[in-house]
Motif scaffolding. Structure first.
Motif, short mmCIF file in Angstrom:
data_model
loop_
_atom_site.label_atom_id
_atom_site.label_comp_id
_atom_site.label_asym_id
_atom_site.label_seq_id
_atom_site.Cartn_x
_atom_site.Cartn_y
_atom_site.Cartn_z
N GLU A 1 0.82 -1.21 0.00
CA GLU A 1 0.00 0.00 0.00
C GLU A 1 0.86 1.26 0.00
O GLU A 1 0.45 2.30 -0.54
CB GLU A 1 -0.94 -0.01 1.20
N TYR B 1 -16.44 -7.46 -4.29
CA TYR B 1 -15.78 -6.15 -4.47
C TYR B 1 -16.41 -5.37 -5.62
O TYR B 1 -15.72 -4.73 -6.41
CB TYR B 1 -14.28 -6.35 -4.71
N GLY C 1 -6.56 -9.79 1.54
CA GLY C 1 -6.17 -8.44 1.95
C GLY C 1 -5.63 -7.60 0.81
O GLY C 1 -5.70 -6.36 0.86
N ALA D 1 -9.03 -1.70 -3.08
CA ALA D 1 -10.27 -0.94 -2.87
C ALA D 1 -9.98 0.39 -2.18
O ALA D 1 -10.53 1.44 -2.57
CB ALA D 1 -11.25 -1.78 -2.04
N ARG D 2 -9.14 0.37 -1.16
CA ARG D 2 -8.82 1.61 -0.44
C ARG D 2 -8.10 2.60 -1.34
O ARG D 2 -8.34 3.82 -1.27
CB ARG D 2 -7.95 1.31 0.79
N TYR E 1 -6.94 -7.32 -2.11
CA TYR E 1 -8.08 -6.64 -2.72
C TYR E 1 -8.56 -5.48 -1.84
O TYR E 1 -9.07 -4.48 -2.35
CB TYR E 1 -9.21 -7.63 -2.98
N ASP E 2 -8.40 -5.62 -0.52
CA ASP E 2 -8.74 -4.50 0.36
C ASP E 2 -7.83 -3.31 0.09
O ASP E 2 -8.26 -2.16 0.10
CB ASP E 2 -8.61 -4.94 1.83
N VAL E 3 -6.54 -3.58 -0.14
CA VAL E 3 -5.61 -2.51 -0.49
C VAL E 3 -6.06 -1.85 -1.79
O VAL E 3 -6.10 -0.61 -1.89
CB VAL E 3 -4.18 -3.06 -0.65
N GLN F 1 -17.37 -4.12 0.70
CA GLN F 1 -15.94 -4.36 0.57
C GLN F 1 -15.24 -3.29 -0.28
O GLN F 1 -14.03 -3.37 -0.47
CB GLN F 1 -15.70 -5.73 -0.07
N GLY F 2 -16.00 -2.33 -0.78
CA GLY F 2 -15.42 -1.37 -1.71
C GLY F 2 -15.45 -1.93 -3.12
O GLY F 2 -15.85 -3.08 -3.35
#
Length: 231
Positions: free
Chosen positions: A76, A150, A107, A113-114, A109-111, A156-157
Motif C-alpha cells: 500500500e 468487491y 487483503g 479498494a482503499r 483486494y482490500d488494499v 468491501q469497496g
C-alpha cells in the motif's frame, strides 16, 4: 531498453509490472519498478511519465499473519508515496501457487479498494514450468465470489478486475472470462498471450487443433458486445 522497444513499435506510453514469480519465470520487485518510475528518463514530450507501474506482493509465507500484514503495508505504501506513478496491482496466481479464493490472500483486494486501483490477474494455462495447472489457480470462474464481493455494493469497496490473457489455453477458462465481463461492469479483458492453439476443450479433454485462439476470442468479444471492455 524497454523504452526503446516500445518506441520502435509506435507505442507512446507503457505500464511496467512488478511480479513475484520467482518459483517459475523469475521476478521483478516493487523496488525495481519504483527505481524505473522515478528515474529522470521516465518522461515524455507530452508532459506525462513515459511509463506507469503496477506493484505486486510476495505470497511466500503469507500464512504468517505478521508477514502478511507487513507485506500488505509495504504494498500500500507505493500507492501512498507515488499516486501518480503506481496505478494498479499485478498478481499471477498460477505462478505464485495461490488459488483465487483462498481467504488468506484477500487483503490485497482490500488494499486495491482503499487505493482505488485495479488488479491485473493472470488467467489461463501458462507454458512456463512449475506453474499450477488446476483450474482454481487459473480459471477466473473460481474468482466470481471475490469479484461480486468487491463490486462496491457489498461493503468491501469496489475493485476493477482485469483478466489478463482471457483464460487462454482452456475453453472453459475463456468462456468464464467472457461471461464475467458480460455480467460485471468492473471486469475487463486484457488481450495478450493468446496467439496460441487451444489446449483443453469444454470437457477438459486435450485438443489437437492448430487453430489459434485469438480468432475465436476476438469474434466472441464482438458477438457479445464486449469491445469496450477490451484492453
Amino acid at each position: 531498453g524497454i523504452k526503446e522497444h516500445t518506441r520502435s513499435a509506435g507505442v507512446a506510453h507503457a505500464v511496467i509490472l512488478a511480479t513475484y514469480t520467482h518459483h517459475t519465470i523469475g521476478y521483478a520487485s516493487n523496488r525495481e519498478i519504483e527505481a524505473k518510475l522515478i528515474d529522470a528518463r521516465n518522461q515524455s514530450s507530452d508532459g506525462l511519465p513515459w511509463a506507469w507501474g503496477m506493484a505486486s506482493v510476495n505470497y511466500d509465507d503469507f500464512e504468517d499473519e505478521v508477514i502478511a500484514r507487513q507485506r500488505l503495508k509495504a504494498l500500500e505504501s507505493y500507492f501512498e508515496q507515488y499516486p501518480d506513478l503506481f496505478i494498479g496491482i499485478k498478481l499471477a496466481h498460477a505462478h505464485q501457487a495461490v488459488s483465487f479464493e483462498d481467504p488468506i490472500y484477500l487483503g490485497v483486494y482490500d488494499v486495491a479498494a482503499r487505493q482505488g486501483v485495479p488488479v491485473l490477474l493472470h488467467t489461463g494455462l501458462s507454458p512456463f514450468p512449475n506453474t499450477r495447472t488446476e483450474p482454481e489457480f487459473y480459471d477466473p470462474g473460481t474468482l466470481e465470489s471475490i469479484i461480486e464481493a468487491y463490486d462496491g455494493q457489498h461493503g468491501q469497496g469496489r475493485v476493477d478486475f482485469i483478466l489478463s490473457h482471457i483464460g487462454q489455453g482452456d475453453f472453459n477458462a475463456i468462456e468464464h472470462s467472457l461471461q464475467l465481463a458480460q455480467k460485471y461492469d468492473h471486469v475487463w479483458l486484457e488481450l495478450s498471450a493468446i496467439n496460441r492453439a487451444l489446449l483443453l476443450g469444454a470437457e477438459g479433454e486435450p485438443v489437437d487443433d492448430p487453430t489459434l485462439m485469438h480468432t475465436y476470442i476476438l469474434e466472441q468479444i464482438k458477438v457479445r458486445g464486449l469491445t469496450d471492455r477490451l484492453i
